[in-house]
Write a protein that holds these residues in place. Structure first.
Motif, short mmCIF file in Angstrom:
data_model
loop_
_atom_site.label_atom_id
_atom_site.label_comp_id
_atom_site.label_asym_id
_atom_site.label_seq_id
_atom_site.Cartn_x
_atom_site.Cartn_y
_atom_site.Cartn_z
N GLY A 199 2.82 2.29 -2.23
CA GLY A 199 2.95 2.88 -3.57
C GLY A 199 4.07 2.30 -4.42
O GLY A 199 4.48 2.91 -5.41
N LYS A 200 4.51 1.09 -4.10
CA LYS A 200 5.60 0.47 -4.85
C LYS A 200 5.27 0.30 -6.33
O LYS A 200 6.06 0.65 -7.20
CB LYS A 200 5.95 -0.92 -4.28
N THR A 201 4.09 -0.27 -6.60
CA THR A 201 3.74 -0.57 -7.99
C THR A 201 3.48 0.70 -8.79
O THR A 201 3.92 0.83 -9.94
CB THR A 201 2.55 -1.55 -8.04
N THR A 202 2.79 1.67 -8.16
CA THR A 202 2.53 2.95 -8.82
C THR A 202 3.86 3.64 -9.16
O THR A 202 4.09 4.05 -10.31
CB THR A 202 1.72 3.87 -7.87
N GLY A 241 0.79 -1.23 0.00
CA GLY A 241 0.00 0.00 0.00
C GLY A 241 0.82 1.28 0.00
O GLY A 241 0.26 2.37 -0.14
N SER A 294 1.40 11.39 -0.68
CA SER A 294 0.57 12.19 -1.57
C SER A 294 1.05 12.09 -3.01
O SER A 294 2.12 11.54 -3.28
CB SER A 294 0.66 13.66 -1.14
N ARG A 333 -8.58 -1.19 -0.34
CA ARG A 333 -8.16 -2.36 -1.11
C ARG A 333 -8.84 -3.63 -0.61
O ARG A 333 -8.62 -4.72 -1.13
CB ARG A 333 -6.64 -2.49 -0.98
N SER A 356 5.82 8.53 0.87
CA SER A 356 4.84 8.32 -0.20
C SER A 356 3.42 8.49 0.32
O SER A 356 2.62 7.56 0.34
CB SER A 356 5.06 6.93 -0.82
P1 ADP Z 1 1.93 -1.18 -3.36
O1 ADP Z 1 2.37 -1.66 -4.70
O2 ADP Z 1 3.08 -0.71 -2.50
O3 ADP Z 1 1.07 -2.14 -2.62
P2 ADP Z 1 0.25 0.63 -4.90
O4 ADP Z 1 1.19 1.31 -5.84
O5 ADP Z 1 -0.57 -0.48 -5.44
O6 ADP Z 1 1.04 0.14 -3.59
O7 ADP Z 1 -0.68 1.75 -4.26
C1 ADP Z 1 -1.77 1.42 -3.42
C2 ADP Z 1 -2.86 2.45 -3.60
O8 ADP Z 1 -2.46 3.70 -3.05
C3 ADP Z 1 -3.21 2.75 -5.05
O9 ADP Z 1 -4.58 3.00 -5.13
C4 ADP Z 1 -2.41 4.00 -5.37
O10 ADP Z 1 -3.01 4.77 -6.35
C5 ADP Z 1 -2.40 4.72 -4.04
N1 ADP Z 1 -1.13 5.45 -3.81
C6 ADP Z 1 0.09 4.91 -3.75
N2 ADP Z 1 1.01 5.84 -3.47
C7 ADP Z 1 0.34 7.00 -3.35
C8 ADP Z 1 0.75 8.34 -3.04
N3 ADP Z 1 2.05 8.67 -2.80
N4 ADP Z 1 -0.19 9.29 -3.00
C9 ADP Z 1 -1.49 8.98 -3.22
N5 ADP Z 1 -1.95 7.74 -3.51
C10 ADP Z 1 -1.03 6.76 -3.57
#
Ligand code: ADP
Ligand code: MN
Length: 179
Positions: free
Chosen positions: A22-25, A20, A155, A116, A153
């Motif tokens: 934001g690794k994948t994003t 959660g 915002s 999620r 991470s």
């Molecule tokens: P992870 O891969 O670490 O589990 P994701 O990239 O899937 O995390 O992000 C989880 C959720 O949080 C997604 O809906 C994403 O859009 C949101 N998110 C991630 N990083 C941020 C951020 N820095 N600011 C706002 N929303 C974020």
């Protein structure tokens, strides 16, 4: 002979952190910006069956670390990878030039994981993981501290700033080694 770190033309980056954060994003945007290859380890484990079954209690696959490392070895030797995973202590240390640990404020992370669909112990375990900075400690214990980069991470502004920091880091790494 084995290829040394200096042998790759493009760097390997590990992006880790609690689920959660934001690794994948972050990894997919960074891959777009740098033309590096994004490897989502969780997806790869599912696609290629690199696990020893399903953990009912934790509701996730039981990752087989040897199978995962064997699968990744050739790509990592070649260089130019962004590896995205919520663990970091079982990869060979020599693979990575930079280890990014994403961190998120507890209340923000709580909302992200709830939306999620995480509930109960799966939710609280992950929040505790973040409170106790488990991934940052694991990264510092597994890699040289000077390659470990903790990035906030919370915002969308954080995402933009992290992207420009990391894109700059990648470009400098490549420039430094091409002269
Ligand atoms: P992870 O891969 O670490 O589990 P994701 O990239 O899937 O995390 O992000 C989880 C959720 O949080 C997604 O809906 C994403 O859009 C949101 N998110 C991630 N990083 C941020 C951020 N820095 N600011 C706002 N929303 C974020
Ligand atoms: Mn992910």
């Amino acid at each position: 002979p084995t290829t040394t770190q200096a042998g790759r033309a493009k760097p390997n980056i590990l992006v880790t952190g609690t689920p959660g954060t934001g690794k994948t994003t972050t990894s997919s945007l960074l891959a777009e910006a740098t033309q590096l290859r994004h490897i989502n380890v969780g997806d790869l484990v599912k696609e290629k069956g690199l696990h020893d079954g399903w953990d009912e209690e934790l509701q996730c696959h039981i990752l087989n670390e040897d199978l995962v490392c064997d699968e990744l070895e050739d790509m990592m030797e070649e260089g130019g990878n962004i590896v995205d995973y919520h663990g970091c202590d079982f990869f060979p240390e020599r693979w990575f030039d930079c280890v990014v640990v994403l961190q998120t404020d507890n209340s923000i992370l709580y909302d992200r994981l709830s939306s999620r669909g995480y509930t109960g112990s799966k939710l609280t375990n992950n929040i505790e993981c973040e409170i106790f900075q488990v991934l940052l400690e694991e990264a510092k214990a597994s890699y040289r501290e000077d390659i470990v980069m903790a990035l906030q991470s919370d915002s969308l502004d954080d995402i933009s700033r992290n992207l420009s920091t990391l894109t700059g880091w990648v470009n400098n790494w490549i420039l430094d080694r091409s002269s």
